[in-house]
Design an enzyme around this catalytic site. Sequence first.
Site, PDB file in Angstrom:
ATOM      1  N   ASN A 156     -14.171  62.813 -54.769  1.00  0.00           N
ATOM      2  CA  ASN A 156     -13.112  63.831 -54.767  1.00  0.00           C
ATOM      3  C   ASN A 156     -13.212  64.796 -53.574  1.00  0.00           C
ATOM      4  OD1 ASN A 156     -15.344  65.160 -55.830  1.00  0.00           O
ATOM      5  ND2 ASN A 156     -14.123  66.449 -57.175  1.00  0.00           N
ATOM      6  N   LYS A 179     -25.666  58.719 -50.174  1.00  0.00           N
ATOM      7  CA  LYS A 179     -24.989  57.530 -50.728  1.00  0.00           C
ATOM      8  C   LYS A 179     -23.615  58.011 -51.171  1.00  0.00           C
ATOM      9  CE  LYS A 179     -23.464  54.383 -53.567  1.00  0.00           C
ATOM     10  NZ  LYS A 179     -22.053  54.775 -53.670  1.00  0.00           N
ATOM     11  N   PRO A 180     -22.610  57.907 -50.262  1.00  0.00           N
ATOM     12  CA  PRO A 180     -21.262  58.346 -50.634  1.00  0.00           C
ATOM     13  C   PRO A 180     -20.634  57.351 -51.601  1.00  0.00           C
ATOM     14  CG  PRO A 180     -21.259  57.391 -48.435  1.00  0.00           C
ATOM     15  CD  PRO A 180     -22.682  57.347 -48.903  1.00  0.00           C
ATOM     16  N   GLY A 229     -21.244  63.623 -59.836  1.00  0.00           N
ATOM     17  CA  GLY A 229     -20.351  62.563 -60.285  1.00  0.00           C
ATOM     18  C   GLY A 229     -20.092  62.689 -61.766  1.00  0.00           C
ATOM     19  N   SER A 230     -19.742  61.577 -62.373  1.00  0.00           N
ATOM     20  CA  SER A 230     -19.346  61.622 -63.783  1.00  0.00           C
ATOM     21  C   SER A 230     -20.565  61.785 -64.686  1.00  0.00           C
ATOM     22  CB  SER A 230     -18.609  60.329 -64.145  1.00  0.00           C
ATOM     23  OG  SER A 230     -19.489  59.240 -64.014  1.00  0.00           O
ATOM     24  N   GLU A 251     -24.826  67.412 -61.072  1.00  0.00           N
ATOM     25  CA  GLU A 251     -23.564  68.168 -61.153  1.00  0.00           C
ATOM     26  C   GLU A 251     -22.528  67.200 -61.700  1.00  0.00           C
ATOM     27  OE1 GLU A 251     -22.897  71.269 -60.522  1.00  0.00           O
ATOM     28  OE2 GLU A 251     -24.684  71.952 -59.489  1.00  0.00           O
ATOM     29  N   CYS A 285     -13.932  68.958 -60.246  1.00  0.00           N
ATOM     30  CA  CYS A 285     -14.767  69.031 -61.457  1.00  0.00           C
ATOM     31  C   CYS A 285     -14.497  70.319 -62.220  1.00  0.00           C
ATOM     32  CB  CYS A 285     -16.233  68.933 -61.085  1.00  0.00           C
ATOM     33  SG  CYS A 285     -16.729  70.162 -59.878  1.00  0.00           S
TER      34      CYS A 285
HETATM   35  P1  NDP Z   1     -19.102  58.410 -60.498  1.00  0.00           P
HETATM   36  O1  NDP Z   1     -20.097  58.917 -61.455  1.00  0.00           O
HETATM   37  O2  NDP Z   1     -18.320  57.204 -60.870  1.00  0.00           O
HETATM   38  O3  NDP Z   1     -19.794  58.079 -59.100  1.00  0.00           O
HETATM   39  C1  NDP Z   1     -20.546  59.045 -58.382  1.00  0.00           C
HETATM   40  C2  NDP Z   1     -21.467  58.339 -57.411  1.00  0.00           C
HETATM   41  O4  NDP Z   1     -22.460  57.610 -58.129  1.00  0.00           O
HETATM   42  C3  NDP Z   1     -20.769  57.320 -56.531  1.00  0.00           C
HETATM   43  O5  NDP Z   1     -21.340  57.346 -55.247  1.00  0.00           O
HETATM   44  C4  NDP Z   1     -21.080  56.031 -57.226  1.00  0.00           C
HETATM   45  O6  NDP Z   1     -21.000  54.916 -56.390  1.00  0.00           O
HETATM   46  C5  NDP Z   1     -22.514  56.278 -57.649  1.00  0.00           C
HETATM   47  N1  NDP Z   1     -22.999  55.401 -58.713  1.00  0.00           N
HETATM   48  C6  NDP Z   1     -22.295  54.689 -59.618  1.00  0.00           C
HETATM   49  N2  NDP Z   1     -23.130  54.040 -60.469  1.00  0.00           N
HETATM   50  C7  NDP Z   1     -24.402  54.358 -60.092  1.00  0.00           C
HETATM   51  C8  NDP Z   1     -25.693  54.014 -60.572  1.00  0.00           C
HETATM   52  N3  NDP Z   1     -25.857  53.234 -61.629  1.00  0.00           N
HETATM   53  N4  NDP Z   1     -26.766  54.522 -59.930  1.00  0.00           N
HETATM   54  C9  NDP Z   1     -26.604  55.351 -58.868  1.00  0.00           C
HETATM   55  N5  NDP Z   1     -25.413  55.705 -58.369  1.00  0.00           N
HETATM   56  C10 NDP Z   1     -24.307  55.226 -58.968  1.00  0.00           C
HETATM   57  O7  NDP Z   1     -18.161  59.656 -60.190  1.00  0.00           O
HETATM   58  P2  NDP Z   1     -16.821  59.651 -59.375  1.00  0.00           P
HETATM   59  O8  NDP Z   1     -17.078  59.185 -57.977  1.00  0.00           O
HETATM   60  O9  NDP Z   1     -15.768  58.949 -60.178  1.00  0.00           O
HETATM   61  O10 NDP Z   1     -16.483  61.222 -59.278  1.00  0.00           O
HETATM   62  C11 NDP Z   1     -15.747  61.902 -60.238  1.00  0.00           C
HETATM   63  C12 NDP Z   1     -16.660  62.650 -61.182  1.00  0.00           C
HETATM   64  O11 NDP Z   1     -17.483  63.536 -60.462  1.00  0.00           O
HETATM   65  C13 NDP Z   1     -15.905  63.508 -62.166  1.00  0.00           C
HETATM   66  O12 NDP Z   1     -16.455  63.356 -63.451  1.00  0.00           O
HETATM   67  C14 NDP Z   1     -16.152  64.921 -61.673  1.00  0.00           C
HETATM   68  O13 NDP Z   1     -16.069  65.897 -62.664  1.00  0.00           O
HETATM   69  C15 NDP Z   1     -17.528  64.797 -61.110  1.00  0.00           C
HETATM   70  N6  NDP Z   1     -17.757  65.871 -60.152  1.00  0.00           N
HETATM   71  C16 NDP Z   1     -18.612  66.905 -60.481  1.00  0.00           C
HETATM   72  C17 NDP Z   1     -18.788  67.973 -59.622  1.00  0.00           C
HETATM   73  C18 NDP Z   1     -19.719  69.106 -59.953  1.00  0.00           C
HETATM   74  O14 NDP Z   1     -20.045  69.874 -59.051  1.00  0.00           O
HETATM   75  N7  NDP Z   1     -20.156  69.273 -61.176  1.00  0.00           N
HETATM   76  C19 NDP Z   1     -18.061  68.045 -58.343  1.00  0.00           C
HETATM   77  C20 NDP Z   1     -17.216  66.913 -58.101  1.00  0.00           C
HETATM   78  C21 NDP Z   1     -17.068  65.881 -58.982  1.00  0.00           C
HETATM   79  P3  NDP Z   1     -19.636  54.074 -56.318  1.00  0.00           P
HETATM   80  O15 NDP Z   1     -18.507  55.036 -56.119  1.00  0.00           O
HETATM   81  O16 NDP Z   1     -19.856  53.239 -55.155  1.00  0.00           O
HETATM   82  O17 NDP Z   1     -19.517  53.355 -57.645  1.00  0.00           O
END
Ligand code: NDP
Length: 520
Positions: A156, A179-180, A229-230, A251, A285
Site C-alpha cells: 500500500n 523484501k518488498p 502487512g496483514s 505492524e 492500515c
Molecule cells: P501481506 O501480509 O499479504 O504481505 C506483506 C508482505 O509479506 C509482502 O511482502 C508479502 O510478500 C510477504 N509475505 C507473504 N507471505 C509471507 C510469509 N509466509 N513469510 C514472509 N513474508 C511473507 O500484506 P499486504 O501486502 O496485503 O498489505 C496489506 C496489509 O498490510 C493490510 O492488512 C494492512 O492493514 C497492513 N498494513 C499495516 C500497516 C501498519 O503500520 N500497521 C501499514 C500498512 C499496511 P508477497 O506480497 O510477495 O506475497
Amino acid sequence: MSTVEQQSADISRNGGGDGRTFAVDNPATGETIAHLPDMDAEQVHALVARARAAQKAWGEASFDDRAAVMYRARKWMTDNRERIAKTVMDETGKTREDAFIADVFTTADALGFWAKKAPSYLADERVRTHAVLAFGRKLILRYRPYGVVGVIGPWNYPIANCFGDAVPALMAGNAVILKPSEVTPLSSLLVLEGMRAAGLPDDVMQVATGTGETGAALVDGADMIMFTGSTRTGKKIMARAAETLTPVSLELGGKDPMIVLRDADLERAANTAVYWGMANGGQICMSVERIYVEEPVYDEFVQKVVDKTRQLRQGKPGGAASVELGAVTFAPQVEIIERHIRDAVDKGADVLTGGKASNGPGRFFEPTVLTNVDHSMEIMTEETFGPTLPIMKVRDADEAVQLANDTRYGLNSSVFAGDPDEGERVARRLTAGSACVNDAVINYAATELPFGGSGESGIGVRHGPGGIQKYCQVQALAVTRFATKRELYHFPYTKTRSGLLERMSVLLYGRVPRKYRNRR
Ligand code: NDP
C-alpha cells in the site's frame, strides 16, 4: 546500469537463479510493466551472508558518518521526487498526491528524523540502582545493532512502509535486506539506487525480490524481522521466527473507528472522515474504517459524508490534482471489498453511494458510503482496506466506546467532540494503540510519538525511541571499579556473615512503608 538490471546481476553473483521471475502490473491500466527475479531461499541466504560481512564496518561507523548518508539520500529523494512518485504510481495505481505525501515526503522526513535522533535515542544510559548488593558499580544500558535486519513490507505504501522502516535500522548500525511485496517491488529497487548514490556502502542494504517464500527465507536468515502487512501473514511470520528465536516487530491490520459526538464540528468531522476513509483508495492500515455517530447529529453527518463522497473523482492518475482516488492496487482486494458490501446489504445495510467495482481497463472501486450497519456484518468487524465508510447510529458516547472497542484489532482511532477535554476523556477509554481528538491519523506524522497496534494489530512500535531501540540488542554492563577483596556473600560461608546478611534483609524488607500501612 538500471536498478532492475543490477538486481539481475546480483542474482547471478549470488550463484543462484533458476531464472524464475514474476510480473509487475500497473493496476490503473492493467499493463505489465516489469518482470523481476523471484528469489529462492538459497539466493536470499546469499544476500544475508553478504549483508553480514558488510555490516561489520557499517556498525562501527559513527552516527555522523551514517547520518551523512541519510541526509544525502534525503536530498536524492527530493531531487528525484518526480521519478519516485511516477514509479510508485505505476505499480500501485495511486494518485500523485498519495504517492508524494507518504512515499516521498514522509520518507524524506524520516531520513532526517532518524539521522538527527539516533544518537540520543541510542546513547548509553547510566543506571542508578536501589540494590544494596550492587552499590558503587557503574551500571550502563547500551544498544548494540542486531546485525542483519529483514524488512518485509506491504504494497500500500511501497516506500514508506518498507524502506521507511529500514532507515532507523540502518541508523542503528544494522545491514538491511528489504523484501518488498511482489506487487510493488520497483519502488524499493529505485530507493536502493538512491542509497547507492548517497554513498551507502555495498551490501549494507539489498533488496530481495520475490513472493511470500522469499520473505519466509528472510525470516530464517535475518537476526531481526520488521514486518508490515496483514495480521494473517504476521502470525505466520511470528510462528516461523519462533523456530530460530528471531525477534519480530509487527505492524498489522486495523479496523479503525471514528466517534462523532453530538457537539462536534460536523463539517470538520465529515471532511476528515471522507479524507481518511478514502485517501489512498482506503488502502491504509489506519484509515477510518467504521464510524459511530450520536443520534441527534447522525442524519446531518451522513448527508455531509455522502455529498462529499459523491464529489470525489476517480480514475487513472495523471498529474497533480487529476483525481482524488486511484486504483485498487492488489487484485484480490476487490473481492474482499465486494464481499464485505454484499454481506452488509444481505443483512440489511443501505448503500447510499458507490458500491461496486468499475469495468476495466484498470482496477477501480467506487467510493462507497453505507448506513444501517451493525456488528453482525463483516464491514464493521473485518479490515476492508478499500474506499468504504460504514456509518452507525449510537445512543451516546458510552455505546460508541463499547462498539469501538468491540474488535480484535487496535491500531488507530479518532473522536470528534465540541469539547476537546471531553474528546480526550473518550479517547482514553479506547483500546487502540493510538487515538486522535478532532483529527485522524495525524499522530503518525509526529514521529516522536510511538505508533503501534494493540490486540491483533501488532507487536512493537515504529517511531519514538522504541522505533529505533527495537533494532538493537540491549547490553547491560556492570563495571566494578573499587572493591574489597571479598564480598559479604562470597565463599566461604561463615555464621557471622550469614547473620549479617539476614539482619540486613530484615532491616530492608521487614516493614510496610508508613504510607501503605493502613491502605487496603
Ligand atoms: P501481506 O501480509 O499479504 O504481505 C506483506 C508482505 O509479506 C509482502 O511482502 C508479502 O510478500 C510477504 N509475505 C507473504 N507471505 C509471507 C510469509 N509466509 N513469510 C514472509 N513474508 C511473507 O500484506 P499486504 O501486502 O496485503 O498489505 C496489506 C496489509 O498490510 C493490510 O492488512 C494492512 O492493514 C497492513 N498494513 C499495516 C500497516 C501498519 O503500520 N500497521 C501499514 C500498512 C499496511 P508477497 O506480497 O510477495 O506475497
